[in-house]
Design an enzyme around this catalytic site. Structure first.
Site, PDB file in Angstrom:
ATOM      1  N   ARG A  43      47.000  41.861  65.743  1.00 38.23           N
ATOM      2  CA  ARG A  43      46.828  43.275  65.435  1.00 38.23           C
ATOM      3  C   ARG A  43      45.884  43.910  66.463  1.00 38.23           C
ATOM      4  O   ARG A  43      44.935  43.278  66.937  1.00 38.23           O
ATOM      5  CB  ARG A  43      46.216  43.377  64.043  1.00 38.23           C
ATOM      6  CG  ARG A  43      46.002  44.793  63.528  1.00 38.23           C
ATOM      7  CD  ARG A  43      47.286  45.493  63.231  1.00 38.23           C
ATOM      8  NE  ARG A  43      47.106  46.613  62.331  1.00 38.23           N
ATOM      9  CZ  ARG A  43      48.045  47.544  62.146  1.00 38.23           C
ATOM     10  NH1 ARG A  43      49.191  47.486  62.785  1.00 38.23           N
ATOM     11  NH2 ARG A  43      47.842  48.528  61.300  1.00 38.23           N
ATOM     12  N   THR A  87      57.809  50.696  63.940  1.00 37.18           N
ATOM     13  CA  THR A  87      57.513  49.290  64.008  1.00 37.18           C
ATOM     14  C   THR A  87      58.827  48.596  64.297  1.00 37.18           C
ATOM     15  O   THR A  87      59.875  49.204  64.196  1.00 37.18           O
ATOM     16  CB  THR A  87      56.927  48.900  62.628  1.00 37.18           C
ATOM     17  OG1 THR A  87      55.819  49.734  62.384  1.00 37.18           O
ATOM     18  CG2 THR A  87      56.554  47.465  62.503  1.00 37.18           C
ATOM     19  N   THR A 103      54.424  46.555  66.434  1.00 37.65           N
ATOM     20  CA  THR A 103      54.456  48.014  66.306  1.00 37.65           C
ATOM     21  C   THR A 103      53.596  48.730  67.338  1.00 37.65           C
ATOM     22  O   THR A 103      52.650  48.160  67.868  1.00 37.65           O
ATOM     23  CB  THR A 103      53.972  48.424  64.890  1.00 37.65           C
ATOM     24  OG1 THR A 103      54.159  49.820  64.707  1.00 37.65           O
ATOM     25  CG2 THR A 103      52.506  48.097  64.673  1.00 37.65           C
ATOM     26  N   ASN A 125      52.964  51.780  65.996  1.00 39.84           N
ATOM     27  CA  ASN A 125      52.712  52.667  64.856  1.00 39.84           C
ATOM     28  C   ASN A 125      53.769  53.776  64.825  1.00 39.84           C
ATOM     29  O   ASN A 125      54.849  53.556  64.326  1.00 39.84           O
ATOM     30  CB  ASN A 125      51.285  53.220  64.848  1.00 39.84           C
ATOM     31  CG  ASN A 125      50.910  53.729  63.462  1.00 39.84           C
ATOM     32  OD1 ASN A 125      51.610  53.442  62.496  1.00 39.84           O
ATOM     33  ND2 ASN A 125      49.846  54.469  63.346  1.00 39.84           N
ATOM     34  N   ASP A 169      45.982  53.975  61.377  1.00 45.92           N
ATOM     35  CA  ASP A 169      46.106  53.082  60.219  1.00 45.92           C
ATOM     36  C   ASP A 169      44.753  52.782  59.575  1.00 45.92           C
ATOM     37  O   ASP A 169      44.700  52.187  58.505  1.00 45.92           O
ATOM     38  CB  ASP A 169      46.802  51.772  60.611  1.00 45.92           C
ATOM     39  CG  ASP A 169      48.318  51.871  60.468  1.00 45.92           C
ATOM     40  OD1 ASP A 169      48.800  52.850  59.880  1.00 45.92           O
ATOM     41  OD2 ASP A 169      49.026  50.966  60.950  1.00 45.92           O
ATOM     42  N   SER A 195      47.241  47.007  58.053  1.00 41.19           N
ATOM     43  CA  SER A 195      48.680  47.185  58.291  1.00 41.19           C
ATOM     44  C   SER A 195      49.466  46.999  56.999  1.00 41.19           C
ATOM     45  O   SER A 195      48.964  46.448  56.018  1.00 41.19           O
ATOM     46  CB  SER A 195      49.144  46.147  59.315  1.00 41.19           C
ATOM     47  OG  SER A 195      50.541  46.171  59.438  1.00 41.19           O
ATOM     48  N   SER A 196      50.726  47.454  57.034  1.00 39.41           N
ATOM     49  CA  SER A 196      51.655  47.180  55.930  1.00 39.41           C
ATOM     50  C   SER A 196      52.752  46.209  56.358  1.00 39.41           C
ATOM     51  O   SER A 196      53.682  45.948  55.586  1.00 39.41           O
ATOM     52  CB  SER A 196      52.318  48.477  55.465  1.00 39.41           C
ATOM     53  OG  SER A 196      51.360  49.381  54.998  1.00 39.41           O
ATOM     54  N   GLY A 229      58.733  50.326  59.207  1.00 41.45           N
ATOM     55  CA  GLY A 229      58.826  51.408  58.217  1.00 41.45           C
ATOM     56  C   GLY A 229      57.517  51.796  57.571  1.00 41.45           C
ATOM     57  O   GLY A 229      57.502  52.300  56.439  1.00 41.45           O
ATOM     58  N   GLY A 230      56.390  51.544  58.264  1.00 40.18           N
ATOM     59  CA  GLY A 230      55.096  51.998  57.754  1.00 40.18           C
ATOM     60  C   GLY A 230      54.842  51.489  56.347  1.00 40.18           C
ATOM     61  O   GLY A 230      55.115  50.327  56.022  1.00 40.18           O
TER      62      GLY A 230
HETATM   63  N1  GLY Z   1      51.513  50.870  61.815  1.00 39.89           N
HETATM   64  C1  GLY Z   1      52.189  50.497  60.648  1.00 39.89           C
HETATM   65  C2  GLY Z   1      51.584  49.348  59.976  1.00 39.89           C
HETATM   66  O1  GLY Z   1      51.017  48.489  60.614  1.00 39.89           O
HETATM   67  O2  GLY Z   1      51.637  49.275  58.771  1.00 39.89           O
END
Ligand code: GLY
Length: 569
Positions: A104, A379, A397, A399, A421, A450-451, A471-472
């Site tokens: 990350r 992403t 990603t 983002n 984020d 992150s998601s 997809g965030g």
């Molecule tokens: N930037 C989207 C995530 O990492 O959740």
């Protein structure tokens, strides 16, 4: 089908020689599903999945293929594939051993908690999303090289060369890419300090995208490894770009960046073993929470997309995202109570106020309560299974689409806008509407939450499924639903991925519903029990592989991305 593909490739080579100014039919085609007895790659672009399949054919393993696909994606899928972003890789080797790599992005050392606030303490609109200040220190190159150091079988050059060729010779862009590039021209012009390969008055499908600067950066990585990116010329180009655009990433930030191996999070759902990503992603925690919260209910009996099943799943989603907002962040900076959040007694209690005939209110749900132990919208995703049965689930990603829109001058790659984020101010939603608090506040060197939810599932000790999505904030609920669509509702993987999805993230207090999801009757019944519904065109874009009972692999790309491609060997 494969013969036709090879013919396409020959035609493509011819086209490169006689590159035309006008649009030409694309010399590659995406396949939404494919089956193979041997190995499978599912990626967001056919040119990248073909690179992955070629690596597997050469004797590379799933990690080699994942690395090659990621480098190729940085060229052919610039909206999200990247050198200037970050990601997560979950690995399951064929002997059952698992691992997870966190690469990350991190906040630069000069970052501080209030950096996106004005003098009155209010967020400055879009400052964490557009331009140089929105970029976190990139992790992708360090992550891919670390994955290669630990697991790689083929020499690195075999994994980077296809990307170098695609960047140097160019490739014909798809209709979807042309549309995205056209939509982003104004932003590219606004936020860039130097010309880039993406600038053009009008793109059309079939136009060649040639990225010479990017090819040169990839060559430096091939020659010098991580130092080809985090030191020397590439690092200098990044810092010069920062200085021109008032960004804050320094040579020190770049040199200090390291990815981290983490122990994957593992949970059970009705006999399935679910292996997913721990923080700094919230994906694994939230996914395992939601699965445990719905496990006591007989969803299958209620039926796929029935009012009862959707209500239960949405209420579990609401509670998991409330916990996400309060407790999830980078474990190097914040003591995330993972054990408590995944404790079965806690999760049972979490659903104790669930009412079968009434929607909860997010204002009354809030984050869960437990004794904290002292001891203790872009992403991209790729799913791969190799010939030996090793599996990789990797999500990476920038983002937003094309990240912060800044291309590093002379280096040819886009920078992320991952700083958005973070929780830029407690309770203030980010671009995905997600709120956060202390756990995800900005600190120098910290990873933003992150998601992303790269996930691998086992059944009876054997590989069962590999899945994940871009997809965030909607990634976690998409993985949750596609998995349940297969293991609970008995859908085949293709139908499970295609099916419309819904998404509750606690705040705002509403269920997002894709256009093709849920019948009018079910929508009415959900509204009657108090749910607010908001229709959206589509949300996360799943890429999945299922090992079928006869041992063959079914790869499924998502129709939500026209370029998603499943490539079996
Ligand atoms: N930037 C989207 C995530 O990492 O959740």
């Amino acid at each position: 089908m494969k013969v036709a593909r090879h013919l396409f490739l020959v035609l493509w080579s011819v086209q490169i020689i006689y590159a035309q100014k006008t649009a030409v039919p694309l010399p590659y085609a995406a396949t939404k599903t494919d089956t193979s007895k041997l190995a499978m790659v599912v990626a967001p672009h056919p040119l990248a999945s073909q690179v992955g399949a070629k690596v597997l054919r050469k004797g590379g393993n799933a990690v080699d293929a994942a690395i090659a696909v990621q480098f190729a994606m940085a060229v052919v899928y610039p909206r999200a594939g990247n050198l200037g972003g970050g990601g997560f890789m979950v690995i399951r080797m064929n002997d059952g051993q698992t691992n997870a790599l966190d690469y990350r992005e991190k906040a630069p050392l000069a970052a501080h908690r209030n950096m996106y606030l004005d003098s009155l303490g209010n967020p400055i609109p879009r400052l964490s999303q557009d331009g140089h200040l929105a970029a976190g220190v990139p992790g992708t190159v360090a992550g891919l090289l670390e994955a290669h150091r630990k697991y790689g079988r083929l020499p690195l050059r075999h994994l980077i060369d296809p990307a170098i060729k695609l960047a140097a010779q160019g490739f014909p862009i798809s209709e979807a890419e042309a549309a995205r590039l056209n939509n982003t021209q104004e932003a590219f012009r606004k936020f860039n300090t130097r010309p880039s390969a993406f600038l053009k008055p009008q793109w059309q499908a079939g136009d060649l995208l040639v990225q010479k600067d990017l090819a040169a950066t990839l060559i430096r990585i091939r020659q010098k490894g991580a130092a080809g990116f985090y030191e020397g010329k590439t690092a200098q180009l990044i810092v010069q770009e920062m200085q021109r655009g008032k960004g804050i990433i320094t040579l020190e930030d770049l040199k200090a960046y390291r990815p981290v191996w983490r122990t994957p999070l593992i949970g059970q759902y009705k006999g399935y073993r679910v292996i997913s990503m721990p923080p700094s992603s919230s994906g694994g925690v939230a996914l395992l929470q939601m699965l445990q919260m719905v496990e006591p209910f007989n969803l299958e009996q209620y039926g796929f997309h029935s009012t009862k099943a959707v209500h239960i799943m949405a209420e579990a989603e609401r509670r998991a995202y409330a916990d996400r907002a309060e407790f999830l962040g980078d474990t190097d900076f914040y003591k995330v109570p993972i054990d408590s959040l995944l404790n079965p007694t806690y999760l049972k209690r979490r659903m104790a106020d669930f009412q079968p005939d009434k929607a909860s209110a997010s204002t009354s749900v809030g984050a869960g309560k437990f004794q904290l132990s002292k001891e203790s919208f872009e992403t991209e995703h790729t799913s791969i299974v190799d010939v030996q049965g090793n599996a990789v689930s990797v999500t990476t990603t920038l983002n937003s689409n094309y990240g912060c829109k800044v291309v590093v001058g002379g280096a040819g790659f886009l920078l992320n806008n991952e700083m958005d984020d973070f929780s830029v101010k407690p309770g203030v939603p980010n671009q995905f509407g997600l709120v956060g608090n202390e756990a995800n506040a900005i600190e120098p060197g910290k990873r933003m939450l992150s998601s992303m939810t790269p996930t691998i599932v086992e059944k009876d000790g054997q590989l069962f499924m590999v899945l994940g999505a871009p997809g965030g904030s909607t990634i976690i609920t998409a993985v949750f639903q596609v998995l349940l669509n297969v293991v609970e509702f008995g859908l085949d993987l293709d139908t499970a991925v295609n099916a419309g999805r819904f998404h509750h993230q606690w705040l705002p207090d509403q269920i997002l519903i894709e256009e093709n999801a849920l019948s009018p009757e079910v929508r009415k019944e959900l509204e009657a029990i108090g749910h607010k519904l908001q229709q959206v065109r589509y949300m996360a874009v799943i890429k999945a592989i299922q090992k079928l009972p006869d041992g063959s692999l079914l790869g499924v790309g998502d129709p939500r991305n026209p370029d998603d491609d499943a490539e079996g060997l």
